[in-house]
Design a protein around this motif. Sequence first.
Motif, mmCIF file in Angstrom:
data_model
loop_
_atom_site.group_PDB
_atom_site.id
_atom_site.type_symbol
_atom_site.label_atom_id
_atom_site.label_comp_id
_atom_site.label_asym_id
_atom_site.label_seq_id
_atom_site.Cartn_x
_atom_site.Cartn_y
_atom_site.Cartn_z
ATOM 1 N N TYR A 80 74.196 7.944 43.044
ATOM 2 C CA TYR A 80 74.600 6.537 42.996
ATOM 3 C C TYR A 80 73.480 5.689 42.409
ATOM 4 O O TYR A 80 72.330 5.755 42.818
ATOM 5 C CB TYR A 80 74.970 5.995 44.389
ATOM 6 C CG TYR A 80 75.485 4.580 44.266
ATOM 7 C CD1 TYR A 80 76.765 4.344 43.796
ATOM 8 C CD2 TYR A 80 74.654 3.490 44.528
ATOM 9 C CE1 TYR A 80 77.226 3.044 43.599
ATOM 10 C CE2 TYR A 80 75.106 2.187 44.342
ATOM 11 C CZ TYR A 80 76.386 1.981 43.886
ATOM 12 O OH TYR A 80 76.830 0.698 43.664
ATOM 13 N N SER A 85 62.939 -5.654 48.473
ATOM 14 C CA SER A 85 63.540 -4.743 49.449
ATOM 15 C C SER A 85 62.465 -4.202 50.372
ATOM 16 O O SER A 85 61.278 -4.189 50.028
ATOM 17 C CB SER A 85 64.173 -3.543 48.740
ATOM 18 O OG SER A 85 64.916 -3.968 47.637
ATOM 19 N N ASN A 140 60.481 3.754 43.512
ATOM 20 C CA ASN A 140 61.531 2.727 43.398
ATOM 21 C C ASN A 140 60.950 1.325 43.566
ATOM 22 O O ASN A 140 61.321 0.389 42.862
ATOM 23 C CB ASN A 140 62.622 2.944 44.456
ATOM 24 C CG ASN A 140 63.530 4.106 44.104
ATOM 25 O OD1 ASN A 140 63.470 4.626 42.993
ATOM 26 N ND2 ASN A 140 64.362 4.530 45.054
ATOM 27 N N ALA A 141 60.001 1.211 44.527
ATOM 28 C CA ALA A 141 59.396 -0.104 44.790
ATOM 29 C C ALA A 141 58.629 -0.594 43.573
ATOM 30 O O ALA A 141 58.480 -1.805 43.352
ATOM 31 C CB ALA A 141 58.462 -0.017 45.990
ATOM 32 N N PHE A 150 61.939 -0.700 52.773
ATOM 33 C CA PHE A 150 62.429 0.584 53.282
ATOM 34 C C PHE A 150 61.610 0.959 54.512
ATOM 35 O O PHE A 150 60.375 0.942 54.448
ATOM 36 C CB PHE A 150 62.335 1.676 52.209
ATOM 37 C CG PHE A 150 63.427 1.557 51.177
ATOM 38 C CD1 PHE A 150 63.338 0.625 50.152
ATOM 39 C CD2 PHE A 150 64.564 2.358 51.263
ATOM 40 C CE1 PHE A 150 64.361 0.500 49.216
ATOM 41 C CE2 PHE A 150 65.590 2.236 50.328
ATOM 42 C CZ PHE A 150 65.496 1.290 49.304
ATOM 43 N N SER A 173 72.968 1.541 41.097
ATOM 44 C CA SER A 173 73.662 0.252 41.003
ATOM 45 C C SER A 173 73.710 -0.167 39.536
ATOM 46 O O SER A 173 72.902 0.276 38.711
ATOM 47 C CB SER A 173 72.920 -0.800 41.835
ATOM 48 O OG SER A 173 71.721 -1.149 41.185
ATOM 49 N N GLY A 200 66.378 6.753 35.620
ATOM 50 C CA GLY A 200 66.473 7.340 36.965
ATOM 51 C C GLY A 200 67.608 8.344 37.047
ATOM 52 O O GLY A 200 68.448 8.440 36.145
ATOM 53 N N SER A 201 67.624 9.086 38.145
ATOM 54 C CA SER A 201 68.653 10.127 38.293
ATOM 55 C C SER A 201 69.706 9.765 39.334
ATOM 56 O O SER A 201 70.762 10.363 39.403
ATOM 57 C CB SER A 201 67.986 11.436 38.729
ATOM 58 O OG SER A 201 67.444 11.286 40.041
ATOM 59 N N GLY A 202 69.390 8.791 40.183
ATOM 60 C CA GLY A 202 70.326 8.464 41.270
ATOM 61 C C GLY A 202 70.201 9.456 42.426
ATOM 62 O O GLY A 202 71.038 9.473 43.333
HETATM 63 P P1 ADP Z 1 67.249 6.182 40.989
HETATM 64 O O1 ADP Z 1 66.156 5.269 41.377
HETATM 65 O O2 ADP Z 1 66.812 7.340 40.249
HETATM 66 O O3 ADP Z 1 68.392 5.482 40.351
HETATM 67 P P2 ADP Z 1 67.554 6.475 43.803
HETATM 68 O O4 ADP Z 1 68.386 7.362 44.599
HETATM 69 O O5 ADP Z 1 66.108 6.492 44.042
HETATM 70 O O6 ADP Z 1 67.885 6.764 42.317
HETATM 71 O O7 ADP Z 1 68.050 5.012 44.067
HETATM 72 C C1 ADP Z 1 69.436 4.719 44.069
HETATM 73 C C2 ADP Z 1 69.684 3.291 43.681
HETATM 74 O O8 ADP Z 1 69.226 2.431 44.742
HETATM 75 C C3 ADP Z 1 68.905 2.877 42.494
HETATM 76 O O9 ADP Z 1 69.607 3.181 41.325
HETATM 77 C C4 ADP Z 1 68.788 1.369 42.714
HETATM 78 O O10 ADP Z 1 69.960 0.737 42.303
HETATM 79 C C5 ADP Z 1 68.713 1.232 44.215
HETATM 80 N N1 ADP Z 1 67.317 1.057 44.688
HETATM 81 C C6 ADP Z 1 66.584 2.010 45.315
HETATM 82 N N2 ADP Z 1 65.383 1.493 45.647
HETATM 83 C C7 ADP Z 1 65.342 0.231 45.250
HETATM 84 C C8 ADP Z 1 64.376 -0.822 45.321
HETATM 85 N N3 ADP Z 1 63.187 -0.664 45.884
HETATM 86 N N4 ADP Z 1 64.711 -2.025 44.799
HETATM 87 C C9 ADP Z 1 65.903 -2.214 44.234
HETATM 88 N N5 ADP Z 1 66.864 -1.282 44.141
HETATM 89 C C10 ADP Z 1 66.597 -0.061 44.638
#
Ligand code: ADP
Length: 467
Positions: A420, A459, A374-375, A461, A422, A430-432
């Motif tokens: 979920y 962000s 994600n990063a 984590f 955004s 992505g799969s959420g």
């Molecule tokens: P995916 O990445 O497959 O959509 P995740 O469960 O990993 O699903 O992440 C959920 C949501 O959280 C992402 O769709 C994104 O909107 C947000 N997100 C997660 N990690 C980050 C990040 N490092 N920077 C920005 N948004 C993030």
Amino acid sequence: MKLVPGSIKGRLLFWLFSFASLLLISLGFFLDNEIGDIVISSVDDLLHSQTQLIVGLLHEEHGGIELELSEIIAGEYSIPRSGHYYKVLINGEPAAISPSLVNSEFNLATGEIVSSNEKSREKIYLSVGPDNEPVRVLQHDLDFMGQQVSIFTAESLRGSHNMINRFRYVLLIMIPLSILTGGLVSLWITSKSLDPLSIFSSKIEMITHKTLNERIDTEAEAGELIGIASSFNKMLERLQSAFDAEKRLIADASHELKTPLSVIKTKCDVLLQKDRTTEEYTEALNAIRNTSGTMKKIVDDMLSLARLDSGILSSGGFQKISIKSVLENAVQLMEVPADRTGVKINPLFRDEKDTDITGDQNTLTEAFLNVIENAVRYNKSGGTADISVSNDRGHVTVMIKDTGTGIRKDDMSRIFDRFYRSEDSRSVEGSGLGLSIAKTVIEAHGGSIRAESDADKGSCFTIVLPC
Ligand code: ADP
């Protein structure tokens, strides 16, 4: 073979019945013993009073002892073998003998001595009378006018034994009858007492997967069942929420898979409408491959989550692993995609102290990979992803900090929810499910994960694990 039955009803019945039987049998033995003692002591009382009567009749006459027995000769002592006997010896010589003993060989001073009192000079014998009946004999010795007097009084025990035997018969009939009645009453009491349990069980049987929202009315239950009913209601709540989560997951998964499937179908339909150039076919096939890649990611993540939900992670299977090796694996898997997007991964942990944690290497690698991925994915070309580790009082803290798009405040509370995504991230594949998987794995290791973000700045984590 089990002595005590398994069912509550059987147990109650067994204990009530055993207790009542034991009580009645003990009472029977006690009464039998008591009645025997009472009857025998009443015989002894009679013998004493007869002896005292005879002692009172001894008197002096013409310098010798005279015995005026006319008062007691009458009645039962005058009937031969009547069961009531006496004999008086003066200096060992018979001075008086009851008419009931005439023509009888019965010597009163024979038989087994059952008690003897030196002080009162008394002995009690158990003997066999002239009619072959059991006889109780009292011997009382005294000195009268310087002479040795022995008074024997005897009473047949036949009547007393008959009375004791009659009482025993009554006991032998009454005790089994009382046990039987007690058993039937116990059966009735246990059935009545357990009625609420049967009603409760039929209420439970009515609840099916379709009526999981129903609850047992705890107010209406018997006192002892209120606790069980409320625990059962809590279990129903947990089941219902798990069931709802399952239904939501299926609905979300179908929804997520529907979009790429329609993309593939539309691409195929368009392709098939007319002959296409090689470039057009190549472009369409590439789009189909990318879309099916998204679908594969969704299905893979769903399988991972299903495996985690089924409880594959248990501390019993955990091993000692180095946190650095877990992060190193995840970083290596992300190096190529990060290069492709122009994001620099900074593995700051390489210069930091390694720490051993207890866990599952593969699932932990998958969890960290999801966060690092994600990063990289939600970053911009030229951006960075810093990964650092610190160790503090039994905990190891991993921070993954990026310079990416950041997460909006409204989305923060939902990013760990299954499926979920955004709105801003829809353009990124992505799969959420990535963060849901990471959270499930970290929590199964007794750890926690949290996110902080500054929209547009990036962000961070933070994952904390026990070590
Ligand atoms: P995916 O990445 O497959 O959509 P995740 O469960 O990993 O699903 O992440 C959920 C949501 O959280 C992402 O769709 C994104 O909107 C947000 N997100 C997660 N990690 C980050 C990040 N490092 N920077 C920005 N948004 C993030």
